[in-house]
Scaffold this active site. Structure first.
Site, PDB file in Angstrom:
ATOM      1  N   ASP A 259      52.266  -5.246  80.720  1.00 30.40           N
ATOM      2  CA  ASP A 259      51.786  -4.136  81.544  1.00 30.40           C
ATOM      3  C   ASP A 259      51.318  -3.023  80.596  1.00 30.40           C
ATOM      4  O   ASP A 259      51.243  -3.225  79.376  1.00 30.40           O
ATOM      5  CB  ASP A 259      52.881  -3.658  82.513  1.00 30.40           C
ATOM      6  CG  ASP A 259      54.029  -2.961  81.795  1.00 30.40           C
ATOM      7  OD1 ASP A 259      54.094  -3.024  80.545  1.00 30.40           O
ATOM      8  OD2 ASP A 259      54.860  -2.332  82.477  1.00 30.40           O
TER       9      ASP A 259
ATOM     10  N   GLU B  65      58.611  -4.306  91.626  1.00 35.05           N
ATOM     11  CA  GLU B  65      57.417  -4.487  90.789  1.00 35.05           C
ATOM     12  C   GLU B  65      56.144  -4.164  91.567  1.00 35.05           C
ATOM     13  O   GLU B  65      55.206  -3.591  91.023  1.00 35.05           O
ATOM     14  CB  GLU B  65      57.344  -5.918  90.228  1.00 35.05           C
ATOM     15  CG  GLU B  65      58.453  -6.259  89.245  1.00 35.05           C
ATOM     16  CD  GLU B  65      58.448  -5.371  87.995  1.00 35.05           C
ATOM     17  OE1 GLU B  65      57.443  -4.695  87.746  1.00 35.05           O
ATOM     18  OE2 GLU B  65      59.473  -5.337  87.287  1.00 35.05           O
TER      19      GLU B  65
ATOM     20  N   TYR C 218      51.355 -10.433  85.994  1.00 36.14           N
ATOM     21  CA  TYR C 218      52.431  -9.545  85.550  1.00 36.14           C
ATOM     22  C   TYR C 218      53.661  -9.668  86.462  1.00 36.14           C
ATOM     23  O   TYR C 218      54.781  -9.876  85.987  1.00 36.14           O
ATOM     24  CB  TYR C 218      51.925  -8.081  85.511  1.00 36.14           C
ATOM     25  CG  TYR C 218      53.067  -7.126  85.485  1.00 36.14           C
ATOM     26  CD1 TYR C 218      53.761  -6.911  84.298  1.00 36.14           C
ATOM     27  CD2 TYR C 218      53.508  -6.499  86.647  1.00 36.14           C
ATOM     28  CE1 TYR C 218      54.863  -6.082  84.273  1.00 36.14           C
ATOM     29  CE2 TYR C 218      54.604  -5.675  86.630  1.00 36.14           C
ATOM     30  CZ  TYR C 218      55.281  -5.462  85.447  1.00 36.14           C
ATOM     31  OH  TYR C 218      56.383  -4.659  85.425  1.00 36.14           O
TER      32      TYR C 218
END
Ligand code: SF4
Length: 356
Positions: free
Chosen positions: A137, A36, A119
Site C-alpha cells: 500500500d 481494510e 492489496y
C-alpha cells in the site's frame, strides 16, 4: 542488507510499538476485511469509530448480506467512496451463497470477490490465514522506496515491479501477517512524510538514512479539478425538499439537496431554478455562504442558498414542488436516511438544522 536481521528488528519493534486498534483484537476475517475496505482512501482516526459502530450493527458477513441498502449506506455515511459499501454487500452475499458465510482460505477465491483487490486479498490472506502474500500500500511503498533509495517515479510499471519484488523478498514467510502489519505500521508511524529515522528499527539497513528520505518516494502530482456547485435548502415548517437517490445524483444511492453545477452567482440561481418545477422568488433566496468538499479528483466549492416557503402548507401545496425525484421529508427523518456529505456540510450552514 541482512534480510533475516531486518525481519527480526521489524517484528520485535512491532510487538512493542503496535497501536491498539479494534480490528487487531481478533483474527476474524470479516473484521480484517471490513477494516481494510474502510481504510482505503480514509484515515485511521476517521475509520476507528466507524468500524466499531458498523461491527456492532452488522457483526457478521451474513448480517451485511441480509441488510437493506439504506441501513448499510446510513452506517457508511460520512466515510465517502460509497462504491465500497455496495461492493462489500455484493461480496458478502457471494460469500454466503458459495462459502456458507465464511471467507475461504484461498487467495484466488478471495481476490475474485467484488471490490477486493490485490492489496486487500494479501492483507486478509496473510493476517487471517497466515498465507505468504506481501501487501503493498502507500505506506509500504514509502518505506521500500526509502529503504532501497529508489529514485524513480512510483507510478510506472517498472516501479510496480520493483515494489512487488522487494516486498516479496523481504516478507517473513513464518509470520507474513505480522510482518505485513509491521511494515505498514512503520510507514504509518515512523517512516512518515517527515521520517523519524533516529528511532527507526531499520535505520542500519536503510539506504536513505542520513540522506534525503523526505524527498522519496517520487510521485506524479495529482491534478485536481475545481468545480463550482450550488445547493438549495428549500424548507417549509418541519419539512425540507430533497432529491431522492438515483443514478444521476452526485453519489448514486445517496439523498442530496437540489443541486447543480454552475459558473457564477447568476448561474447558480438560474441553474437551481432549472431543477425546480415552480419559479423561485429570487428576492427571497438567502445566501448562506459556501462549503468545500472533495470527490476523487474534483475539488467542489458549493454555494448554499436557503429558501423558506412561509406558513404551514398543505400536502397538495407541497406536491407542486415535488416533481421527478424531488420530495419533502421531515427534518427529524434526516438522521435516518443516507444523506451525502456535501448536503450534510451545506446543512451546517443553516441555523434551524444546527439547533436539531
Ligand atoms: Fe524510513 Fe528513516 Fe527508517 Fe529509512 S531510516 S526506513 S527513511 S524512517
Amino acid at each position: 542488507m541482512n534480510v533475516a536481521k531486518l525481519r527480526k528488528s521489524l517484528l520485535s519493534w512491532f510487538e512493542l510499538n503496535k497501536r491498539d486498534l479494534p480490528f487487531r483484537k481478533s483474527k476474524d476475517p470479516y473484521k480484517i476485511w471490513l477494516s481494510e475496505i474502510m481504510l482505503q482512501q480514509t484515515t485511521m482516526a476517521v475509520v476507528v469509530p466507524y468500524f466499531e459502530r458498523f461491527v456492532r450493527k452488522f457483526p457478521t458477513i451474513a448480517a451485511v448480506a441480509k441488510s437493506k441498502d439504506d441501513n448499510l449506506l446510513n452506517a457508511w455515511k460520512g466515510l465517502g467512496y460509497y462504491a465500497r459499501i455496495r461492493n462489500l454487500k455484493l461480496a458478502c452475499r457471494e460469500v454466503c451463497e458459495k462459502y456458507g458465510g465464511k471467507l475461504p482460505k484461498d487467495f484466488n477465491k478471495i481476490r475474485a470477490l467484488k471490490g477486493v483487490g490485490d492489496y486487500t486479498t494479501a492483507a486478509i490472506a496473510s493476517i487471517c490465514f497466515n498465507l505468504p502474500h506481501a501487501v503493498i500500500d502507500g505506506n509500504v511503498k514509502r518505506v521500500l522506496a526509502r529503504l532501497f533509495h529508489f529514485r524513480e517515479n512510483t507510478d510506472t510499471t517498472r516501479a510496480r515491479g520493483f515494489f512487488k519484488e522487494k516486498a516479496e523478498t523481504l516478507l517473513d514467510r513464518k509470520s507474513p501477517g505480522d510482518f505485513n502489519q509491521a511494515l505498514m505500521e512503520l510507514g504509518a508511524t515512523v517512516c512518515t512524510k517527515s521520517p523519524h529515522c533516529l528511532i527507526c528499527p531499520l535505520n542500519q539497513a536503510c539506504a536513505s538514512f542520513g540522506k534525503d528520505p523526505e524527498n522519496l518516494p517520487i510521485k506524479t502530482k495529482m491534478r485536481f479539478r475545481p468545480v463550482d456547485y450550488s445547493s438549495l435548502i428549500l424548507h417549509n415548517e418541519d419539512k425540507i425538499l430533497l432529491k431522492k437517490p438515483s443514478s444521476e445524483n452526485l453519489i448514486k444511492d445517496m439523498w442530496e439537496l437540489p443541486s447543480c453545477y454552475a459558473g457564477s452567482v447568476t448561474h447558480h440561481i438560474d441553474s437551481i431554478q432549472k431543477r425546480l418545477p415552480v419559479a423561485l422568488n429570487k428576492k427571497k433566496l438567502q445566501r448562506m455562504g459556501s462549503v468545500k468538499h472533495s470527490i476523487t479528483d474534483k475539488r467542489i466549492k458549493a454555494h448554499v442558498f436557503g429558501y423558506e416557503l412561509r406558513g404551514r402548507l398543505s400536502g397538495r401545496q407541497l406536491t407542486k414542488w415535488t416533481k421527478g425525484d424531488l420530495t419533502f421529508i421531515a427534518w427529524e427523518e434526516l438522521q435516518k436516511i443516507p444523506l451525502n456529505t456535501l448536503a450534510r456540510k451545506a446543512l451546517q450552514k443553516f441555523s434551524p438544522w444546527s439547533k436539531n
